[in-house]
Motif scaffolding. Structure first.
Motif, PDB file in Angstrom:
ATOM      1  N   THR A 129       0.752  -1.257  -0.188  1.00  0.00           N
ATOM      2  CA  THR A 129       0.009  -0.002   0.061  1.00  0.00           C
ATOM      3  C   THR A 129       0.595   1.185   0.164  1.00  0.00           C
ATOM      4  OG1 THR A 129      -0.389  -0.224   2.382  1.00  0.00           O
ATOM      5  CG2 THR A 129      -2.053  -0.967   1.079  1.00  0.00           C
ATOM      6  N   THR A 130       2.179   1.036   0.298  1.00  0.00           N
ATOM      7  CA  THR A 130       3.093   2.328   0.130  1.00  0.00           C
ATOM      8  C   THR A 130       4.319   1.882  -0.639  1.00  0.00           C
ATOM      9  OG1 THR A 130       2.147   3.190   2.455  1.00  0.00           O
ATOM     10  CG2 THR A 130       4.398   3.892   1.532  1.00  0.00           C
ATOM     11  N   PHE A 131       4.718   2.714  -1.453  1.00  0.00           N
ATOM     12  CA  PHE A 131       6.105   2.257  -2.033  1.00  0.00           C
ATOM     13  C   PHE A 131       6.690   3.499  -2.362  1.00  0.00           C
ATOM     14  CE2 PHE A 131       3.472   4.046  -5.613  1.00  0.00           C
ATOM     15  CZ  PHE A 131       4.283   4.260  -6.575  1.00  0.00           C
ATOM     16  N   GLU A 132       8.164   3.273  -2.170  1.00  0.00           N
ATOM     17  CA  GLU A 132       9.081   4.229  -2.741  1.00  0.00           C
ATOM     18  C   GLU A 132       9.659   4.049  -4.039  1.00  0.00           C
ATOM     19  OE1 GLU A 132      13.628   5.240  -3.330  1.00  0.00           O
ATOM     20  OE2 GLU A 132      12.419   3.291  -3.246  1.00  0.00           O
ATOM     21  N   THR A 133       9.960   5.094  -5.021  1.00  0.00           N
ATOM     22  CA  THR A 133      10.715   4.540  -6.178  1.00  0.00           C
ATOM     23  C   THR A 133      11.472   5.474  -6.703  1.00  0.00           C
ATOM     24  OG1 THR A 133      10.225   3.463  -8.465  1.00  0.00           O
ATOM     25  CG2 THR A 133       8.948   5.354  -7.910  1.00  0.00           C
ATOM     26  N   LYS A 134      12.310   5.035  -7.425  1.00  0.00           N
ATOM     27  CA  LYS A 134      13.647   5.944  -7.625  1.00  0.00           C
ATOM     28  C   LYS A 134      13.917   6.169  -9.305  1.00  0.00           C
ATOM     29  CE  LYS A 134      16.156   3.302  -4.423  1.00  0.00           C
ATOM     30  NZ  LYS A 134      15.906   4.147  -3.363  1.00  0.00           N
ATOM     31  N   SER A 135      14.368   7.238  -9.831  1.00  0.00           N
ATOM     32  CA  SER A 135      15.114   7.589 -10.929  1.00  0.00           C
ATOM     33  C   SER A 135      16.353   6.735 -10.912  1.00  0.00           C
ATOM     34  CB  SER A 135      15.307   9.096 -11.118  1.00  0.00           C
ATOM     35  OG  SER A 135      16.123   9.560 -10.380  1.00  0.00           O
ATOM     36  N   GLY A 136      17.006   6.924 -12.178  1.00  0.00           N
ATOM     37  CA  GLY A 136      18.300   6.307 -12.215  1.00  0.00           C
ATOM     38  C   GLY A 136      18.473   5.452 -13.526  1.00  0.00           C
ATOM     39  N   TYR A 137      17.494   5.461 -14.388  1.00  0.00           N
ATOM     40  CA  TYR A 137      17.744   4.879 -15.835  1.00  0.00           C
ATOM     41  C   TYR A 137      17.460   6.008 -16.839  1.00  0.00           C
ATOM     42  CZ  TYR A 137      16.908   0.180 -13.376  1.00  0.00           C
ATOM     43  OH  TYR A 137      17.156  -0.688 -12.538  1.00  0.00           O
ATOM     44  N   GLY A 138      17.772   7.114 -16.429  1.00  0.00           N
ATOM     45  CA  GLY A 138      17.908   8.001 -17.652  1.00  0.00           C
ATOM     46  C   GLY A 138      19.166   8.670 -17.885  1.00  0.00           C
ATOM     47  N   LEU A 139      19.794   8.943 -16.617  1.00  0.00           N
ATOM     48  CA  LEU A 139      20.982   9.544 -16.708  1.00  0.00           C
ATOM     49  C   LEU A 139      21.378  10.676 -17.494  1.00  0.00           C
ATOM     50  CD1 LEU A 139      23.100   6.233 -16.147  1.00  0.00           C
ATOM     51  CD2 LEU A 139      21.778   7.282 -14.535  1.00  0.00           C
ATOM     52  N   THR A 140      20.341  11.597 -17.814  1.00  0.00           N
ATOM     53  CA  THR A 140      20.633  12.862 -18.345  1.00  0.00           C
ATOM     54  C   THR A 140      19.734  13.731 -17.734  1.00  0.00           C
ATOM     55  OG1 THR A 140      18.794  12.658 -19.859  1.00  0.00           O
ATOM     56  CG2 THR A 140      20.556  11.812 -20.720  1.00  0.00           C
ATOM     57  N   VAL A 141      20.068  14.981 -17.676  1.00  0.00           N
ATOM     58  CA  VAL A 141      18.952  16.050 -17.062  1.00  0.00           C
ATOM     59  C   VAL A 141      17.627  15.674 -17.220  1.00  0.00           C
ATOM     60  CG1 VAL A 141      18.578  18.402 -16.506  1.00  0.00           C
ATOM     61  CG2 VAL A 141      20.930  17.643 -16.750  1.00  0.00           C
ATOM     62  N   GLU A 142      17.280  15.744 -18.554  1.00  0.00           N
ATOM     63  CA  GLU A 142      16.071  15.752 -19.073  1.00  0.00           C
ATOM     64  C   GLU A 142      15.281  14.403 -18.524  1.00  0.00           C
ATOM     65  OE1 GLU A 142      13.126  15.346 -23.153  1.00  0.00           O
ATOM     66  OE2 GLU A 142      15.358  16.139 -23.235  1.00  0.00           O
ATOM     67  N   ASP A 143      16.064  12.989 -18.558  1.00  0.00           N
ATOM     68  CA  ASP A 143      15.308  11.965 -18.545  1.00  0.00           C
ATOM     69  C   ASP A 143      15.121  11.621 -17.106  1.00  0.00           C
ATOM     70  OD1 ASP A 143      14.838  10.634 -21.072  1.00  0.00           O
ATOM     71  OD2 ASP A 143      17.039  11.047 -21.310  1.00  0.00           O
ATOM     72  N   GLU A 144      16.254  12.067 -16.126  1.00  0.00           N
ATOM     73  CA  GLU A 144      16.141  11.889 -14.908  1.00  0.00           C
ATOM     74  C   GLU A 144      14.830  12.847 -14.112  1.00  0.00           C
ATOM     75  OE1 GLU A 144      18.229   9.914 -12.269  1.00  0.00           O
ATOM     76  OE2 GLU A 144      17.874   9.059 -14.181  1.00  0.00           O
ATOM     77  N   ALA A 145      14.741  14.079 -14.630  1.00  0.00           N
ATOM     78  CA  ALA A 145      13.684  14.963 -14.370  1.00  0.00           C
ATOM     79  C   ALA A 145      12.203  14.417 -14.656  1.00  0.00           C
ATOM     80  CB  ALA A 145      13.875  16.286 -14.845  1.00  0.00           C
ATOM     81  N   ARG A 146      12.219  13.714 -15.978  1.00  0.00           N
ATOM     82  CA  ARG A 146      10.804  13.268 -16.328  1.00  0.00           C
ATOM     83  C   ARG A 146      10.677  12.187 -15.605  1.00  0.00           C
ATOM     84  NH1 ARG A 146      10.173   9.999 -21.611  1.00  0.00           N
ATOM     85  NH2 ARG A 146      12.109   8.732 -21.623  1.00  0.00           N
ATOM     86  N   ALA A 147      11.584  11.051 -15.108  1.00  0.00           N
ATOM     87  CA  ALA A 147      11.245   9.974 -14.410  1.00  0.00           C
ATOM     88  C   ALA A 147      10.646  10.335 -12.886  1.00  0.00           C
ATOM     89  CB  ALA A 147      12.427   9.338 -14.225  1.00  0.00           C
ATOM     90  N   LEU A 148      11.268  11.549 -12.355  1.00  0.00           N
ATOM     91  CA  LEU A 148      10.709  11.748 -10.998  1.00  0.00           C
ATOM     92  C   LEU A 148       9.306  12.504 -11.296  1.00  0.00           C
ATOM     93  CD1 LEU A 148      14.270  13.172  -9.577  1.00  0.00           C
ATOM     94  CD2 LEU A 148      13.103  11.016  -8.963  1.00  0.00           C
ATOM     95  N   ARG A 149       9.080  13.125 -12.281  1.00  0.00           N
ATOM     96  CA  ARG A 149       7.980  13.913 -12.357  1.00  0.00           C
ATOM     97  C   ARG A 149       6.582  12.607 -12.464  1.00  0.00           C
ATOM     98  NH1 ARG A 149       9.033  16.178 -16.810  1.00  0.00           N
ATOM     99  NH2 ARG A 149       8.247  14.845 -18.211  1.00  0.00           N
TER     100      ARG A 149
END
Length: 389
Positions: A129-149
């Protein structure tokens, strides 16, 4: 306000020693009252107050919803061939994490979100019922930001992991990549994240690099977490404790000093048995940590390469079978322990005022989660007071 009473609970795990027996706060023949999205009352079924609606648990066990405090769910692509080769004893020369990076960069936002939601529904059906998740598969400014968004639209527990590995684009200049991670990328990602993380390991980021990354994240208001001591002995655990990390994750290769540091700190040792299962690696020694007094959490590490499972019950069973935990300890670590790793007091327990996140088991006791591994025992799930499964 709307109230619902769940009655005829054969065995209720509250994780509150003031409410019931032992560390799990067990109550037999229990009832729980939900008011809107929170727990309003807990106690013996015979004393349950009236409510607007009722649900009969039919003598089954009720536990807190699982808290999965470590996952990597914003990704695209598939690494079946890599897993098949590893399990078949064959060498494999594809790119590992880099394979997922390439696929994730090529995916659309809609594709990444659809994959995330699919895994969230999969986990919810198994009681998470609760989860944490990470970025880390983009490794560019744009791809990391969109993953988190994308992640932030589905959970408050979002972690910036630009420092997963050195980006292939910076293979010849790791220092420049660390500068990017602590500078422009952090600026773009911090608004979407609560946490900052780094993979402190040989072949990823050394202690000095990890310190710089976590310190920069703290300066932007993010709280550290750290991938520590997974593949070898190293500085990760000690660095995490020193910097006040909420959790040190993996903790497979620990010195006595590492164990002592965890036991004498607020940093939770988050163990990820799915990774050891999927890579045939050495199991973390949960018994050693628990006996020393460290706080232990269990999580899935759900990711496409080294632990492609969203099942907290499966990880719990592995912890009991192969990591020296009792069924009670494993359940606590998969619920209250995960909440500690996220520095949350409103989840991971069934007590008045807590969020109404509950999992009903098609079994008379929580012990069946380890006793009957692989069996889909979760019969119903309430998330924020709403019956979701």
């Amino acid at each position: 306000m709307t109230t619902t009473v769940i009655t005829n609970i054969g065995s209720l795990v509250t994780n509150d020693e003031t409410l019931g027996e032992g560390p799990l706060g067990l109550i037999e023949d229990a009832a729980v009252v939900i008011e809107d999205d929170a727990i309003a009352w807990v106690g013996p079924a015979a004393k349950a107050p009236s409510a607007d609606g009722a649900f009969n648990a039919q003598g089954r066990a009720l536990i807190p919803g699982f808290v999965d405090s470590h996952s990597h769910l914003v990704f695209a692509g598939d690494r079946t061939q890599e897993f098949n080769a590893r399990m078949s004893g064959r060498s494999y020369t594809a790119g590992g994490i880099r394979t997922t990076v390439a696929a994730t960069r090529a995916a659309t936002d809609a594709e990444l979100e659809a994959n995330l939601v699919r895994h969230l529904h999969e986990a919810l059906r198994q009681g998470t019922t609760t989860f944490e998740t990470k970025s880390g598969y983009g490794l560019t400014v744009e791809d990391e930001a969109r993953a988190l968004r994308i992640a932030a639209a589905h959970t408050d527990e979002v972690t910036y992991l630009g420092a997963h590995i050195v980006s292939p684009d910076y293979a010849d200049d790791p220092a420049a990549y660390v500068e990017l991670v602590t500078g422009e990328m952090l600026e773009a990602c911090a608004p979407y994240a609560r946490w900052v993380d780094v993979f402190c390991e040989k072949g990823a980021f050394d202690g000095d690099q990890a310190r710089a990354i976590l310190t920069a994240g703290k300066a932007k208001g993010l709280t550290p977490r750290i991938h520590a001591n997974q593949l070898s002995f190293g500085p990760g655990v000690q660095l995490g404790v020193e910097l006040g990390a909420a959790s040190a994750d993996h903790c497979t290769h620990l010195t006595d000093a590492d164990v002592d540091a965890l036991a004498n700190s607020e940093t939770v040792a988050t163990l990820l048995p799915g990774a050891e299962f999927s890579t045939r690696a050495q199991w973390p020694d949960a018994r050693r940590l628990l006996d020393a007094g460290a706080t232990v959490a269990l999580s899935t590490d759900c990711n496409p390469g080294s632990s492609y499972t969203s099942s907290m019950p499966f990880c719990l069973a592995l912890a009991v079978r192969d990591m020296g935990m009792t069924p009670d300890e494993a359940l606590w670590s998969a619920t209250a322990g995960g909440a500690r790793a996220l520095r949350r007091t409103d989840i991971g327990r069934v007590t008045p005022g807590a969020r109404a996140d509950l999992a009903l088991l098609d079994a008379p006791s929580h012990v069946h989660l380890a006793y009957r591994p692989g069996v889909p025992l979760v019969a119903a799930v309430w998330q924020r007071g709403v019956r979701a499964v």
